[in-house]
Design an enzyme around this catalytic site. Structure first.
Site, PDB file in Angstrom:
ATOM      1  N   LYS A  48     105.734  30.477   1.421  1.00 53.76           N
ATOM      2  CA  LYS A  48     106.261  31.794   2.092  1.00 53.76           C
ATOM      3  C   LYS A  48     105.614  31.681   3.385  1.00 53.76           C
ATOM      4  O   LYS A  48     104.909  32.290   4.128  1.00 53.76           O
ATOM      5  CB  LYS A  48     105.740  32.878   1.378  1.00 53.76           C
ATOM      6  CG  LYS A  48     106.376  33.456   0.235  1.00 53.76           C
ATOM      7  CD  LYS A  48     105.635  34.606  -0.504  1.00 53.76           C
ATOM      8  CE  LYS A  48     105.640  34.635  -1.955  1.00 53.76           C
ATOM      9  NZ  LYS A  48     104.441  35.079  -2.403  1.00 53.76           N
ATOM     10  N   ARG A  73      98.755  41.153 -17.719  1.00 56.43           N
ATOM     11  CA  ARG A  73      98.471  42.370 -16.723  1.00 56.43           C
ATOM     12  C   ARG A  73      98.248  43.695 -17.785  1.00 56.43           C
ATOM     13  O   ARG A  73      97.422  44.493 -17.386  1.00 56.43           O
ATOM     14  CB  ARG A  73      99.616  42.485 -15.817  1.00 56.43           C
ATOM     15  CG  ARG A  73      99.675  41.394 -14.775  1.00 56.43           C
ATOM     16  CD  ARG A  73     100.872  41.517 -13.772  1.00 56.43           C
ATOM     17  NE  ARG A  73     100.546  40.564 -12.722  1.00 56.43           N
ATOM     18  CZ  ARG A  73     101.626  40.283 -11.739  1.00 56.43           C
ATOM     19  NH1 ARG A  73     102.767  40.950 -12.100  1.00 56.43           N
ATOM     20  NH2 ARG A  73     101.362  39.618 -10.703  1.00 56.43           N
ATOM     21  N   GLY A 112      99.863  34.825  -6.438  1.00 53.70           N
ATOM     22  CA  GLY A 112     100.466  34.371  -7.697  1.00 53.70           C
ATOM     23  C   GLY A 112     100.370  32.990  -8.241  1.00 53.70           C
ATOM     24  O   GLY A 112      99.861  32.653  -9.266  1.00 53.70           O
ATOM     25  N   GLY A 153     100.417  39.297  -1.994  1.00 60.71           N
ATOM     26  CA  GLY A 153     100.477  39.899  -0.807  1.00 60.71           C
ATOM     27  C   GLY A 153      99.500  41.082  -0.663  1.00 60.71           C
ATOM     28  O   GLY A 153      98.836  40.978   0.736  1.00 60.71           O
TER      29      GLY A 153
HETATM   30  P1  ADP Z   1     101.222  32.058  -3.460  1.00 57.60           P
HETATM   31  O1  ADP Z   1     102.175  32.643  -4.688  1.00 57.60           O
HETATM   32  O2  ADP Z   1      99.982  31.545  -4.092  1.00 57.60           O
HETATM   33  O3  ADP Z   1     101.041  33.094  -2.424  1.00 57.60           O
HETATM   34  P2  ADP Z   1     103.548  30.880  -2.264  1.00 57.60           P
HETATM   35  O4  ADP Z   1     104.689  31.902  -3.319  1.00 57.60           O
HETATM   36  O5  ADP Z   1     103.619  31.132  -1.065  1.00 57.60           O
HETATM   37  O6  ADP Z   1     102.097  30.826  -2.742  1.00 57.60           O
HETATM   38  O7  ADP Z   1     103.956  29.408  -2.656  1.00 57.60           O
HETATM   39  C1  ADP Z   1     103.969  28.711  -3.680  1.00 57.60           C
HETATM   40  C2  ADP Z   1     104.992  27.721  -3.777  1.00 57.60           C
HETATM   41  O8  ADP Z   1     104.881  26.937  -2.924  1.00 57.60           O
HETATM   42  C3  ADP Z   1     104.850  26.783  -4.950  1.00 57.60           C
HETATM   43  O9  ADP Z   1     105.937  26.962  -5.847  1.00 57.60           O
HETATM   44  C4  ADP Z   1     105.015  25.357  -4.323  1.00 57.60           C
HETATM   45  O10 ADP Z   1     106.202  24.373  -5.286  1.00 57.60           O
HETATM   46  C5  ADP Z   1     105.440  25.612  -3.028  1.00 57.60           C
HETATM   47  N1  ADP Z   1     105.146  24.433  -2.161  1.00 57.60           N
HETATM   48  C6  ADP Z   1     103.821  24.093  -1.697  1.00 57.60           C
HETATM   49  N2  ADP Z   1     103.962  22.998  -0.873  1.00 57.60           N
HETATM   50  C7  ADP Z   1     105.110  22.909  -0.656  1.00 57.60           C
HETATM   51  C8  ADP Z   1     106.075  22.172   0.237  1.00 57.60           C
HETATM   52  N3  ADP Z   1     105.356  21.019   0.944  1.00 57.60           N
HETATM   53  N4  ADP Z   1     107.294  22.052   0.360  1.00 57.60           N
HETATM   54  C9  ADP Z   1     108.054  23.115  -0.548  1.00 57.60           C
HETATM   55  N5  ADP Z   1     107.409  23.969  -1.402  1.00 57.60           N
HETATM   56  C10 ADP Z   1     106.012  23.975  -1.247  1.00 57.60           C
HETATM   57 MG    MG Z   2     104.252  32.911  -5.002  1.00 56.40          MG
END
Ligand code: ADP
Ligand code: MG
Length: 399
Positions: free
Chosen positions: A199, A38, A356, A379
């Site tokens: 999330k 970053r 992220g 976000g």
């Molecule tokens: P991002 O950071 O891309 O917005 P999130 O933070 O919402 O994504 O989610 C990422 C996490 O979701 C990863 O650590 C992954 O392990 C978890 N994940 C994905 N699918 C599942 C699932 N079916 N059950 C539990 N955790 C999951």
């Molecule tokens: Mg995340």
């Protein structure tokens, strides 16, 4: 929202004090920066300001200090790293907008650079307190926002300060806004959005807005199981937000009424428990979405689903992806996420990845250079995608 914002190139910065909000929210371990990505990303804007004889006052938050100043959240390590990259001294302030910061800002000469302490050391930061905004503004002549990852938050240093200073964007924000603005204001169709990740509650709310915009909405990752439950399937120990089951039913009805294709997993990879450690060995089975046993949990999309989703990506002209399809940190459970990353990489469409973990997945898996744009804001990119106005962008001057 107007996506055509003035940038540092549209304003005379020479000899001016420029307060530049960056995203220096870098990971640290035992006081050492573990990834300076970053900071490196912020350098073009900082270098432009220095080379154009601005008096540069950098600021950022780092981590979540809860009770005011705390040494483990000090930005001093960041000042040191910027100084190394810039090849010149970066003066570190002892506070955010107090006596020390003000004195050091006043002493800056053309081309000098200083860094304020962690903006979240001030309680007023996250409350968007006008007193803090005024104190920050009092040190400068111009405000530059280059922190896209915080642009969805109306904080004193991301938006409030723009009430008191002419405000423009830096190169990072400019890139985010121009690429995503262009892709999303008038997307080339078919427009496909892919949502996944963990999330669940946050992201489920996005769906309502996305259904107004996309031709196809793909749901994988942890949030797919609330939809599966809405269809009447039992989901065992999978991630589930029971309070959102009716909402998912409404969304399925809305998609149908609007003629939006809503694609959900047809098969999933299950295990008896979440792997611990997360990348440790795990025994899995693949089952149809309506056949998850009570004592198992779904941790990735299955191969038939990956094929179904990849097909939809192949025919798209614009693809936005937020959230991995499974627990990609584990090699056994990364296959669905790899398949999606591959589909985006192979596509000629405009492809945008936000979030992220999704960005990390693309990078770790080696697909990053084949994606049109990887957003630095999780976000923020989601809210952007929803068509919401981001306070940190809305406050900047239009071109
Ligand atoms: P991002 O950071 O891309 O917005 P999130 O933070 O919402 O994504 O989610 C990422 C996490 O979701 C990863 O650590 C992954 O392990 C978890 N994940 C994905 N699918 C599942 C699932 N079916 N059950 C539990 N955790 C999951
Ligand atoms: Mg995340």
């Amino acid at each position: 929202m107007n996506y055509n914002k003035k940038s540092i190139e549209d304003i005379d910065v020479s000899g001016k004090r420029v307060l530049c909000r960056c995203d220096f929210n870098v990971p640290t371990k035992n006081g050492v920066i573990t990834s300076d990505k970053r900071i490196v990303a912020a350098m073009p804007t900082i270098e432009y300001l220095v080379n154009h004889n601005a008096r540069v006052i950098l600021c950022s938050h780092m981590g979540k200090p809860k009770n005011g100043p705390a040494p483990e959240f000090s930005l001093a390590v960041v000042a040191k790293r910027i100084s190394e990259l810039l090849g010149k001294e970066v003066v570190m302030a002892a506070d955010v907008a107090g006596a020390d910061a003000k004195a050091k800002a006043a002493a800056l000469k053309d081309g000098d650079v200083m860094l304020l302490e962690n903006t979240r050391f001030e309680k007023g930061e996250t409350k968007n307190d006008p007193e803090l905004s005024k104190a920050l503004a009092s040190m400068a002549d111009i405000f530059v926002n280059d922190a896209f990852g915080s642009a969805h938050r109306a904080h004193a240093s991301t938006a409030g300060v723009a009430d008191y200073l002419p405000a423009v964007c830096g190169y990072l924000v400019q890139k985010e806004v121009s690429i995503m603005g262009k892709a999303l204001a008038n997307p080339e169709r078919p427009f496909v959005a892919i949502l996944g990740g963990a999330k669940v509650a946050d992201k489920l709310n996005v769906i309502n807005n996305l259904l107004e915009k996309v031709d196809t909405l793909i749901i994988g990752g942890g949030m797919a199981y609330t939809f599966a439950a809405a269809k009447g399937y039992s989901v065992g120990k999978s991630l589930l937000d029971e309070t959102k089951i009716d909402y998912c039913k409404d969304m399925m009805a809305k998609a149908e009424a609007k003629g939006v294709k809503l694609l959900l997993p047809i098969d999933v990879v299950i295990a008896s428990s979440f792997p611990s450690p997360i990348d440790g060995p795990v025994e899995t089975a693949t089952v149809a979405i309506d056949a998850i046993p009570d004592d198992m949990e779904g941790l990735d999309i299955g191969p038939k689903t990956a094929e179904l989703f990849a097909d939809a990506v192949r025919s798209a002209k614009t693809v936005v992806w937020n959230g991995p399809m499974g627990v990609f940190e584990n090699p056994t459970l990364a296959k669905g996420t790899i398949a999606m990353a591959q589909a985006l990489a192979d596509s000629d469409a405009t492809t945008i990845v936000g979030g992220g973990d999704s960005a990390a997945a693309c990078e770790q898996l080696g697909f990053a250079d084949k994606i049109t744009h990887i957003s630095t804001g999780g976000g923020a990119s989601l809210e952007f995608l929803e068509g919401k106005e981001l306070p940190g962008i809305a406050c900047l001057q239009d071109k």
